[in-house]
Scaffold this active site. Structure first.
Site, PDB file in Angstrom:
ATOM      1  N   SER A   1       0.701  -1.220  -0.020  1.00 59.32           N
ATOM      2  CA  SER A   1      -0.138  -0.106  -0.600  1.00 59.32           C
ATOM      3  C   SER A   1       1.188   1.272  -0.008  1.00 59.32           C
ATOM      4  CB  SER A   1      -0.901   0.006   1.452  1.00 59.32           C
ATOM      5  OG  SER A   1      -2.628  -0.458   0.626  1.00 59.32           O
TER       6      SER A   1
ATOM      7  N   LYS B   1       0.321   3.350  -3.259  1.00 57.62           N
ATOM      8  CA  LYS B   1      -1.086   4.080  -2.817  1.00 57.62           C
ATOM      9  C   LYS B   1      -0.892   6.124  -3.362  1.00 57.62           C
ATOM     10  CE  LYS B   1      -4.304   0.895  -1.581  1.00 57.62           C
ATOM     11  NZ  LYS B   1      -4.345  -0.435  -0.415  1.00 57.62           N
TER      12      LYS B   1
ATOM     13  N   TYR C   1      -2.761  -1.624 -11.158  1.00 52.61           N
ATOM     14  CA  TYR C   1      -2.972  -2.166  -9.328  1.00 52.61           C
ATOM     15  C   TYR C   1      -2.019  -3.205  -8.579  1.00 52.61           C
ATOM     16  CZ  TYR C   1      -4.313  -2.244  -4.440  1.00 52.61           C
ATOM     17  OH  TYR C   1      -4.435  -2.409  -3.453  1.00 52.61           O
TER      18      TYR C   1
ATOM     19  N   TYR D   1      -4.212   2.868   7.840  1.00 48.00           N
ATOM     20  CA  TYR D   1      -5.366   2.138   8.300  1.00 48.00           C
ATOM     21  C   TYR D   1      -6.412   3.052   9.220  1.00 48.00           C
ATOM     22  CZ  TYR D   1      -2.050  -0.497   5.354  1.00 48.00           C
ATOM     23  OH  TYR D   1      -1.275  -1.148   4.821  1.00 48.00           O
TER      24      TYR D   1
ATOM     25  N   VAL E   1       1.436  -3.593   3.623  1.00 44.66           N
ATOM     26  CA  VAL E   1       0.891  -4.940   4.383  1.00 44.66           C
ATOM     27  C   VAL E   1       2.254  -5.510   3.815  1.00 44.66           C
ATOM     28  CG1 VAL E   1      -0.929  -5.119   5.182  1.00 44.66           C
ATOM     29  CG2 VAL E   1      -0.538  -6.340   2.502  1.00 44.66           C
TER      30      VAL E   1
HETATM   31  N1  GLU Z   1      -1.978  -5.633  -2.373  1.00 44.01           N
HETATM   32  C1  GLU Z   1      -3.062  -5.452  -1.052  1.00 44.01           C
HETATM   33  C2  GLU Z   1      -4.288  -5.592  -1.001  1.00 44.01           C
HETATM   34  O1  GLU Z   1      -5.002  -4.854  -2.008  1.00 44.01           O
HETATM   35  C3  GLU Z   1      -2.221  -4.470  -0.336  1.00 44.01           C
HETATM   36  C4  GLU Z   1      -2.859  -4.145   1.198  1.00 44.01           C
HETATM   37  C5  GLU Z   1      -2.326  -3.371   1.909  1.00 44.01           C
HETATM   38  O2  GLU Z   1      -0.395  -3.044   1.610  1.00 44.01           O
HETATM   39  O3  GLU Z   1      -2.594  -2.371   2.533  1.00 44.01           O
HETATM   40  O4  GLU Z   1      -5.251  -6.067  -0.903  1.00 44.01           O
END
Ligand code: GLU
Length: 305
Positions: free
Chosen positions: A61, A64, A189, A241, A259
Site C-alpha cells: 500500500s 498508493k 494496481y 489504515y 502489509v
Molecule cells: N495488495 C494488498 C491489497 O490490495 C495491499 C494491501 C495493503 O498493503 O494495504 O489487498
C-alpha cells in the site's frame, strides 16, 4: 543519529515477536518476521541505515502514495477529488460497505483499496502496462534507483487471489466512477502493490515529498509542491489504515504503511524515513515499525504538533 538509530532498532527488536506476517498470499509468509530495519534520508543528503536495512520487501500500500501522485499530476486535483474523497475511514482497508451506502459512491479516500483503484484508473496510459510504467517510472525517479522492479511471484498471487479488489473495481465501474477497462486497472494496481524495494529507496521517495517535491540529491523538481501538500495531508489523516489517529497522537508526522511491513514517513522540511518490520498488528501496520517511529519521534522531537 547513527548511534541513536542503532539503539532504537536494538531496543525495539523485541516487538517483532508481537505481530504476525500478512498471510493472504503465501509469498508474504516467506518474509522474516523478526527483521527490523530503518533508513533516514535527510535533506542535506545524509543517509543513515540501521538494523536489517538490506531486507527487500514489496511496497504494497505504500504504492498508493505514488499512484495518487501520478493521478494528481496527470488529471489535476479537481478531477481526482470528483471521484475519490479525502476523509479518513474507520473500516478496514479493503472494505466495500461504504461504496454502496455513500450517496456519491465515491471511495472515502485514496489510501483505502477502493480509492487507490480509482486513482490507478486516473493515471495516464490507455492500458495496464502503460499505467504501470507511468507509476513505476515515477517511483524509480523518486527513489533515484532505475533498478526497482516487481516481484513477479507476488504479482501472480495478488492477481490470483484479489477477488475482493476485483469486486470493488467492478462495483465502481457500475457506479461510473471508474471509466477505464476494469481488468487493465486491476492488473496495474496488482503490479504496483508487488513492487520490490528497500528502506533506502522508500526513504528517498519520502524525502522528495518532504522537500516540496524537489530531489535533495539533484535539486530538480520531481513532484509539484502543491501535490506534495495534498499527499502529506492525506498521509497524515488516512495513512495508517484505521489507526491513523493514534499514529498522529503518538508519532505526529505523515506516513503510509503497507502489509509488506514497510512504513514510509515524511518529516516535512527535515527528512524521509522508512522502516521495515514484516510482523503486523491487527490493523495491518508493522508492530515494531510503529514503536521505532514512536521512539524516534520522541527522541528527536519530530511531531508536527
Ligand atoms: N495488495 C494488498 C491489497 O490490495 C495491499 C494491501 C495493503 O498493503 O494495504 O489487498
Amino acid at each position: 543519529m547513527q548511534i541513536l538509530l542503532n539503539d532504537i532498532i536494538k531496543d525495539n527488536k523485541v516487538h517483532t515477536k508481537k505481530g504476525e506476517l500478512a498471510d493472504y498470499i503465501p509469498e508474504l509468509t516467506k518474509a522474516n518476521p523478526n527483521a527490523l530495519g530503518i533508513c533516514v534520508y535527510d535533506l542535506e543528503n545524509n543517509v543513515y541505515l540501521a538494523g536489517d536495512f538490506n531486507t527487500k520487501f514489496t511496497i504494497q500500500s505504500v504504492s498508493k502514495v505514488i499512484i495518487l501522485t501520478c493521478a494528481l499530476m496527470d488529471k489535476g486535483r479537481e478531477i481526482v477529488f470528483s471521484k475519490v474523497g479525502t476523509e479518513p475511514s474507520a473500516d478496514p482497508f479493503n472494505s466495500i460497505i461504504k461504496l454502496e451506502t455513500r450517496h456519491s459512491h465515491k471511495p472515502l479516500n485514496p489510501f483505502i483499496n477502493a480509492g487507490a483503484i480509482v486513482c490507478t484508473s486516473l493515471v495516464n496510459g490507455n492500458n495496464a502496462n502503460k499505467k504501470f510504467r507511468r507509476v513505476l517510472d515515477m517511483i524509480r525517479i523518486m527513489a533515484d534507483n532505475p533498478n526497482i522492479d516487481i516481484n513477479y511471484h507476488v504479482f501472480q498471487s495478488e492477481k490470483l487471489t484479489g477477488n475482493t479488489n476485483r469486486a470493488i473495481a467492478y462495483y465502481l465501474k457500475g457506479a461510473n466512477i471508474i471509466e477505464e477497462d476494469v481488468e487493465d486497472v486491476l492488473d496495474a494496481y496488482f503490479k504496483l502493490c508487488s513492487i520490490e524495494a528497500t528502506v533506502e529507496d522508500v526513504a528517498k521517495m519520502a524525502a522528495v515529498i518532504g522537500n516540496k517535491g524537489i530531489s535533495p540529491w539533484s535539486n530538480e523538481e520531481i513532484v509539484p509542491p502543491n501535490v506534495c501538500k495534498v499527499l502529506m495531508a492525506i498521509m497524515m489523516t488516512c495513512g495508517l489504515y484505521n489507526a491513523s489517529g493514534e499514529f498522529a497522537v503518538n508519532v505526529g508526522f505523515p506516513a503510509k504503511s503497507g502489509v509488506g511491513g514497510c512504513i514510509m514517513s515524511v518529516v516535512p522540511n527535515k527528512m524521509g524515513i522508512a522502516v521495515i518490520g514484516p510482523a503486523l498488528d491487527d490493523n495491518g501496520n508493522s508492530v515494531a515499525g510503529l514503536k521505532v517511529l514512536e521512539s524516534l519521534s520522541q527522541k528527536l522531537e519530530l511531531s508536527m504538533f
